[in-house]
Design a protein around this motif. Sequence first.
Motif, short mmCIF file in Angstrom:
data_model
loop_
_atom_site.label_atom_id
_atom_site.label_comp_id
_atom_site.label_asym_id
_atom_site.label_seq_id
_atom_site.Cartn_x
_atom_site.Cartn_y
_atom_site.Cartn_z
N GLU A 1 37.02 29.03 64.86
CA GLU A 1 37.18 28.12 63.74
C GLU A 1 36.50 28.74 62.52
N PHE A 2 37.03 28.44 61.32
CA PHE A 2 36.42 28.88 60.08
C PHE A 2 35.46 27.80 59.59
N LEU A 3 34.24 28.21 59.18
CA LEU A 3 33.25 27.30 58.64
C LEU A 3 33.36 27.25 57.12
N PRO A 4 32.74 26.24 56.47
CA PRO A 4 32.88 26.11 55.01
C PRO A 4 32.40 27.34 54.23
N ASP A 5 31.44 28.11 54.77
CA ASP A 5 30.94 29.29 54.06
C ASP A 5 31.74 30.54 54.41
N ASN A 6 32.95 30.36 55.00
CA ASN A 6 33.87 31.46 55.36
C ASN A 6 33.40 32.29 56.54
N ASN A 7 32.34 31.87 57.22
CA ASN A 7 31.95 32.53 58.45
C ASN A 7 32.84 32.06 59.59
N LEU A 8 32.89 32.83 60.66
CA LEU A 8 33.70 32.51 61.82
C LEU A 8 32.82 31.96 62.93
N LEU A 9 33.26 30.86 63.54
CA LEU A 9 32.62 30.31 64.72
C LEU A 9 33.49 30.68 65.92
N LYS B 1 31.11 24.99 80.63
CA LYS B 1 32.18 25.91 80.29
C LYS B 1 33.02 25.30 79.16
N GLY B 2 33.05 25.97 78.02
CA GLY B 2 33.82 25.47 76.88
C GLY B 2 35.31 25.70 77.07
N GLN B 3 36.10 24.72 76.66
CA GLN B 3 37.55 24.80 76.80
C GLN B 3 38.23 25.17 75.49
N GLU B 4 37.84 24.53 74.39
CA GLU B 4 38.45 24.81 73.09
C GLU B 4 37.57 24.26 71.98
N LEU B 5 37.83 24.72 70.76
CA LEU B 5 37.15 24.21 69.56
C LEU B 5 38.08 23.24 68.85
N ILE B 6 37.56 22.08 68.49
CA ILE B 6 38.35 21.06 67.81
C ILE B 6 37.57 20.58 66.59
N ARG B 7 38.26 19.85 65.71
CA ARG B 7 37.62 19.28 64.52
C ARG B 7 37.89 17.78 64.47
N ASP B 8 36.92 17.02 63.95
CA ASP B 8 37.14 15.60 63.75
C ASP B 8 37.76 15.37 62.37
N ASN C 1 34.34 18.46 60.82
CA ASN C 1 33.21 19.01 61.56
C ASN C 1 33.70 19.63 62.87
N PRO C 2 33.25 20.84 63.19
CA PRO C 2 33.71 21.49 64.44
C PRO C 2 32.99 20.94 65.66
N HIS C 3 33.70 20.89 66.78
CA HIS C 3 33.16 20.48 68.07
C HIS C 3 33.73 21.40 69.13
N VAL C 4 32.97 21.58 70.21
CA VAL C 4 33.47 22.34 71.34
C VAL C 4 33.71 21.36 72.48
N LEU C 5 34.88 21.44 73.07
CA LEU C 5 35.30 20.52 74.13
C LEU C 5 35.06 21.15 75.48
N THR C 6 34.37 20.42 76.37
CA THR C 6 34.15 20.86 77.74
C THR C 6 34.80 19.86 78.69
N ASP C 7 34.57 20.03 79.98
CA ASP C 7 35.21 19.16 80.97
C ASP C 7 34.63 17.75 80.93
N LYS C 8 33.32 17.62 80.70
CA LYS C 8 32.67 16.31 80.76
C LYS C 8 32.11 15.83 79.43
N HIS C 9 31.84 16.74 78.51
CA HIS C 9 31.20 16.37 77.25
C HIS C 9 31.89 17.04 76.07
N VAL C 10 31.51 16.56 74.89
CA VAL C 10 31.88 17.19 73.63
C VAL C 10 30.59 17.51 72.89
#
Length: 345
Positions: A139-147, A178-185, A189-198
């Motif tokens: 994912e791209f962050l607001p300061d143009n850095n990569l997550l 174990k992270g599955q994917e990166l999502i945004r609300d 705001n970025p979030h990482v999705l796992t099997d049981k938590h976000v």
Amino acid sequence: MKPILQLAFLILLSTSAFSQTTVRIIAKDRSNGDPVSRVYIRQYQGDSLITSQYTTLKGTAYFKVSTKEVTSFELAHIAFNPSEEIPKKVFSGKPTDTLTIVVRMYYSKEHLIEEVVIKPVGVPDTIFESARVSVSDFEFLPDNNLLLLTYPKNLKKGTELILYDGFKLLGEIPLPEKGQELIRDFRGNPHVLTDKHVYGISQNNKQIQIAQIEKEYYMTYIAPIVDTSFTKYYFSNFNPNYPAFDYFTFDVVDSTYRKIAKVQDDLMMELYRSEFKWVDVRTKLWPRKKKMKQGLIRRFGSGCTISPVQFITRNCMLRSLSEMIPFFYSIIIKTCFSDIHFKVI
């Protein structure tokens, strides 16, 4: 009176003319003595720019300079540089005199410019590579850095988040799961999705931090929201397993909401409904059981639906608005569109 003014003007004009002299600048190549043309010369009197011109094919340029104030010259050329600067000074001489200044210039073999990267058209470019980890999502962050969501060449060994600015690693943090994917609300705001938590992700002083959120809470209360506007929430009942969804708006002032748009893939909807004809008996009984259990309307081949009016009528005893919105999301997403999995035989 008029003749007196004319005489005073002539005196001032003659004084100004007699306080100037001519300077000729000759630019030559110091290696062979050839004249250097197209040398751009600026004439300054004090800190003020008086005039500027290019040298001719013979490498010469003429300037009228004052014999009462300090005069300086600056030379510039695309391929030559002056061996030494012309010193600042007050030139002396008569108006009929011509002072000659010869400037030796050397050829600049190297002209430093910024790096130019040439890439073939249509070929993917490598932004990040590592011998230790592979990239699963980004994912791209607001300061143009990569997550970057990465894993050590084997997803079973765990995952980690890496902050990358395009040139070097700024920070990394391992994930508890174990992270599955990166999502945004809906706020971006970025979030990482796992099997049981976000896990919510934040950046502080070029370092990344995570905070755990219950997956059921996030998917029920946050994920359906598309955007907000003053007093309104915009949300949808989108489900990736169903070929149609609606957009709704909710006004927090008067607690009213309405459907504003419907999106449907007609071809996929026809294929989706036709699957009902080929499933086993147990799956065909599923909509009827849902109707008997929750009192919902059974829709042939597409699960269960409930109207917003029926929802408000049944849940008018909710204590606050904060309870009503999440419960509405839960009813629409979980009851109506979850568990719709047909088995083709």
